[in-house]
Write a protein that holds these residues in place. Structure first.
Motif, PDB file in Angstrom:
ATOM      1  N   ARG A 118      42.007   1.943  20.967  1.00  0.00           N
ATOM      2  CA  ARG A 118      42.415   2.909  20.855  1.00  0.00           C
ATOM      3  C   ARG A 118      42.087   3.311  19.576  1.00  0.00           C
ATOM      4  O   ARG A 118      41.426   2.391  18.432  1.00  0.00           O
ATOM      5  N   VAL A 120      41.394   4.262  15.616  1.00  0.00           N
ATOM      6  CA  VAL A 120      42.448   4.309  14.321  1.00  0.00           C
ATOM      7  C   VAL A 120      42.025   4.342  13.060  1.00  0.00           C
ATOM      8  O   VAL A 120      40.619   4.611  12.732  1.00  0.00           O
ATOM      9  N   ASP A 121      42.113   6.180  12.764  1.00  0.00           N
ATOM     10  CA  ASP A 121      41.548   5.876  10.760  1.00  0.00           C
ATOM     11  C   ASP A 121      42.166   6.005  10.556  1.00  0.00           C
ATOM     12  O   ASP A 121      43.419   5.107  10.122  1.00  0.00           O
ATOM     13  N   GLY A 122      41.555   5.710   9.308  1.00  0.00           N
ATOM     14  CA  GLY A 122      42.232   4.772   7.758  1.00  0.00           C
ATOM     15  C   GLY A 122      41.137   3.999   6.913  1.00  0.00           C
ATOM     16  O   GLY A 122      40.181   4.400   7.220  1.00  0.00           O
ATOM     17  N   ALA A 127      40.686   0.312   9.632  1.00  0.00           N
ATOM     18  CA  ALA A 127      40.416   1.287  10.776  1.00  0.00           C
ATOM     19  C   ALA A 127      39.861   1.189  12.373  1.00  0.00           C
ATOM     20  O   ALA A 127      39.643   0.483  12.204  1.00  0.00           O
ATOM     21  N   ARG A 128      40.022   1.476  13.224  1.00  0.00           N
ATOM     22  CA  ARG A 128      39.674   0.937  14.693  1.00  0.00           C
ATOM     23  C   ARG A 128      38.621   2.153  14.915  1.00  0.00           C
ATOM     24  O   ARG A 128      38.763   3.513  15.413  1.00  0.00           O
ATOM     25  N   GLY A 150      36.620   7.125  21.059  1.00  0.00           N
ATOM     26  CA  GLY A 150      36.032   8.331  19.934  1.00  0.00           C
ATOM     27  C   GLY A 150      36.306   9.188  19.102  1.00  0.00           C
ATOM     28  O   GLY A 150      36.605  10.123  18.443  1.00  0.00           O
ATOM     29  N   ARG A 153      33.158   9.857  14.440  1.00  0.00           N
ATOM     30  CA  ARG A 153      33.604   9.340  13.323  1.00  0.00           C
ATOM     31  C   ARG A 153      32.808   9.857  11.940  1.00  0.00           C
ATOM     32  O   ARG A 153      31.608   9.570  11.623  1.00  0.00           O
ATOM     33  N   THR A 163      37.841  11.039  12.185  1.00  0.00           N
ATOM     34  CA  THR A 163      37.745  11.232  13.144  1.00  0.00           C
ATOM     35  C   THR A 163      36.993  12.841  12.509  1.00  0.00           C
ATOM     36  O   THR A 163      38.198  13.932  12.916  1.00  0.00           O
TER      37      THR A 163
END
Length: 565
Positions: A118, A120-122, A127-128, A150, A153, A163
């Motif tokens: 999935r 993932v922001d950050g 992040a992913r 996703g 990004r 995102t």
């Protein structure tokens, strides 16, 4: 020894020296094609699987020649010269700098795919990504990433992944991406069904899809490269070729324009292939990455395991007035061709109307300077809109001659009591001729100080054919085309109405030419080759050459050029 690829995919150009970088997905390697034509592996390792078609994917940072990737895809070069790599099946972004590969964003999964991937922001390391494919840096160093599943990004210069929600696009299967800098910079992402332009300066996005000018096939966009903020090239997996894209520019143009400029599917087998040569006769097999260097485009032709070079035609941008590539000067005889969308539907290179006009007028030796034509298009333009443009632009933009292109569906007046785009015959001819003559007199008055001549061309085909456009269709067999074809002949009613307008301008210093006889003679001739698009009734490239050459010869016969009295 000739270099070999397994599956070339992403491609990027280093501007400083023109070197090309290629991601060889199946080989799990990054290759460099030097300006001298040599291919070197600069990152990645691993042995061929027994099939001999691929290398097992894996993950390892460290010295470039022992680093490991898992289907490296998109590439982008940062301002410091380091190469960023979308390591797609590892789900992370890698960097190659000074012969060392490091992970800069995301958590690489190696040979084990995450159980629940999935987005993932950050912060970059936390992040992913799901399946990163395309990469593009903006002018300030932010990295834009298309992440399949996703969405769009962004990895900021400070190392934060976010995102970007695209309000006008629900498609998250984004693949390619390009950035174009300018007064209104744009990030354009592609998917198999859409092109999504995003404007970083405003945080807004548009949607471009199959609704294209003339309902042309849009293809299946994959990778994309920017010419400028309006013009792009993308690899088309459906057509097995390279497609030109011009984005809309309201209020002039409201729909995108696309045209296949290279590649062709075998008509007999419907299959892709490999063939060098002219753009229209060339063949590709699953073209993937694309990058532009100067006047050339480089394509990762994955199915053929080759890197191909395309010499680009000149693209004339006709919607926004005078083309910056053709500044007005005193060394040329400057002509402005202004009309609605149909006039410039196919405005690319040598088969554009302007190019043909230039050729015929130069060949006439009537003018003492080389002719340069500037095409200006106003979608669904009424005659008053064209007149308004001429009156407001050309008194300050020097021009030797203006040619106004008029077709039957255009409104000759725009009273509020009439619905928009009401055609010529929605207004009584007597009223229309008085209004049109007044508009022409105002144009001549505005052009008089600059001694710019005015010509009017009367034509008979618009983009969306209907009964109100004065055209009638009839079918007949063709020797070259056994199936019955629909040929469009100008309606004599429209011709008669135009004749009354033509007569209304007698006594004014205006050159006029009516294309009626030219079109009828051609269509009633022996076995005419179609001059219209197959998907609608815009003129095709052959039709534009036909139009322009007849316009030029017709105006010459009427005494062109003529100076205002």
């Amino acid at each position: 020894m000739r270099a070999e690829f397994l599956l070339p995919s992403g491609i990027a150009v280093r501007k400083s020296d023109g070197a090309l970088f290629i991601s060889d997905e199946a080989a799990q390697r990054i290759r460099e094609l030097t300006p001298t034509g040599e291919v070197h592996t600069i990152a990645g390792s691993g042995k061929l699987l027994p099939t001999g078609l691929a290398v097992q994917g894996d993950y390892r940072d460290g010295p470039a020649r022992i680093a490991k990737f898992n289907r490296p895809a998109g590439l982008a070069i940062a301002r410091d010269g380091s190469l960023y790599i979308a390591d797609s099946l590892n789900g992370c972004i890698r960097r190659l700098s000074k012969n060392v590969v490091t992970t800069v964003a995301g958590k690489c999964s190696g040979t084990k795919a995450p159980s629940l991937p999935r987005a993932v922001d950050g912060m970059a390391q936390a992040a992913r990504f799901i399946d990163p494919r395309g990469l593009a840096f903006d002018s300030t160093g932010n990295l834009y990433i298309t992440d399949v599943g996703g969405g769009l990004r962004r990895l900021s210069r400070s190392g934060i992944v976010t995102t970007i929600p695209l309000k006008n696009s629900s498609d998250r299967e984004l693949l390619g991406i390009a950035y174009a800098d300018g007064s209104n910079p744009v990030v354009v992402a592609t998917s198999p069904t859409t092109v999504a332009p995003y404007h970083p300066s405003t945080g807004t996005d548009d949607l471009v899809h199959y609704l294209t000018e003339g309902l042309r096939p849009f293809g299946e966009p994959n990778a994309i490269a920017a010419i400028d903020t309006r013009q792009f090239l993308f690899t088309d997996l459906r057509a097995q070729g390279i497609r030109y894209l011009r984005l809309p520019s309201p209020p002039f143009t409201l729909v995108p324009y696309t045209r296949l400029i290279a590649g062709s599917v075998d008509a007999a087998t419907g299959l892709a292939g490999h063939r060098d040569g002219s753009l229209r006769q060339s063949k590709f097999n699953s073209p993937m990455g694309i990058a532009i260097r100067g006047n050339d485009a480089y394509v990762a032709d994955a199915g053929n395991r080759r890197i191909r070079r395309i010499t680009l035609p000149h693209f004339r941008v006709s919607e926004l007035g005078l083309d910056e590539a053709y500044p007005v000067d005193k060394n040329h005889y400057e002509i402005a061709l202004i009309g609605p969308s149909e006039t410039f539907y196919d405005s690319l290179g040598d088969d554009s109307m302007c190019a043909q006009l230039e050729d015929v007028l130069n060949e006439s030796h009537r003018l003492n300077r080389p002719v340069r034509c500037h095409s200006i298009r106003v979608d669904a333009a009424s005659v008053p809109r064209l007149a308004d443009y001429i009156e407001n632009v050309f008194p300050t933009e020097r021009m030797d001659a203006v040619i106004m292109y008029v077709v039957p569906w255009q409104p000759v007046v725009e009273p509020t009591s009439l619905r928009p785009n009401t055609s010529f015959w929605a207004v009584p001819v007597a009223e229309g001729t008085v209004a049109f003559r007044a508009q022409v007199e105002n144009i001549l008055k505005s052009l008089a100080p600059s001694r710019t001549s005015l010509s009017i061309v009367w034509s008979y085909l618009a983009s969306d054919v209907s009964d109100t456009e004065g055209l009638v269709a009839r079918e007949r067999p063709s020797v070259l085309y056994p199936e019955p074809l629909t040929f469009m002949l100008p309606n004599e009613t429209a011709h008669n109405i135009f004749a009354q307008y033509t007569a209304a301008f007698h006594g004014l210093p205006v050159r006029q030419y009516d294309l009626y006889e030219d079109v009828v003679k051609y269509e009633e001739g022996p076995d005419p080759i179609p001059i219209y698009e197959s998907s609608d009734l815009h003129f095709n490239p052959r039709g534009h050459a036909f139009l322009a050459r007849n316009i030029a010869n017709g105006l010459l016969a009427e005494g062109f050029p003529a100076m205002p009295q």
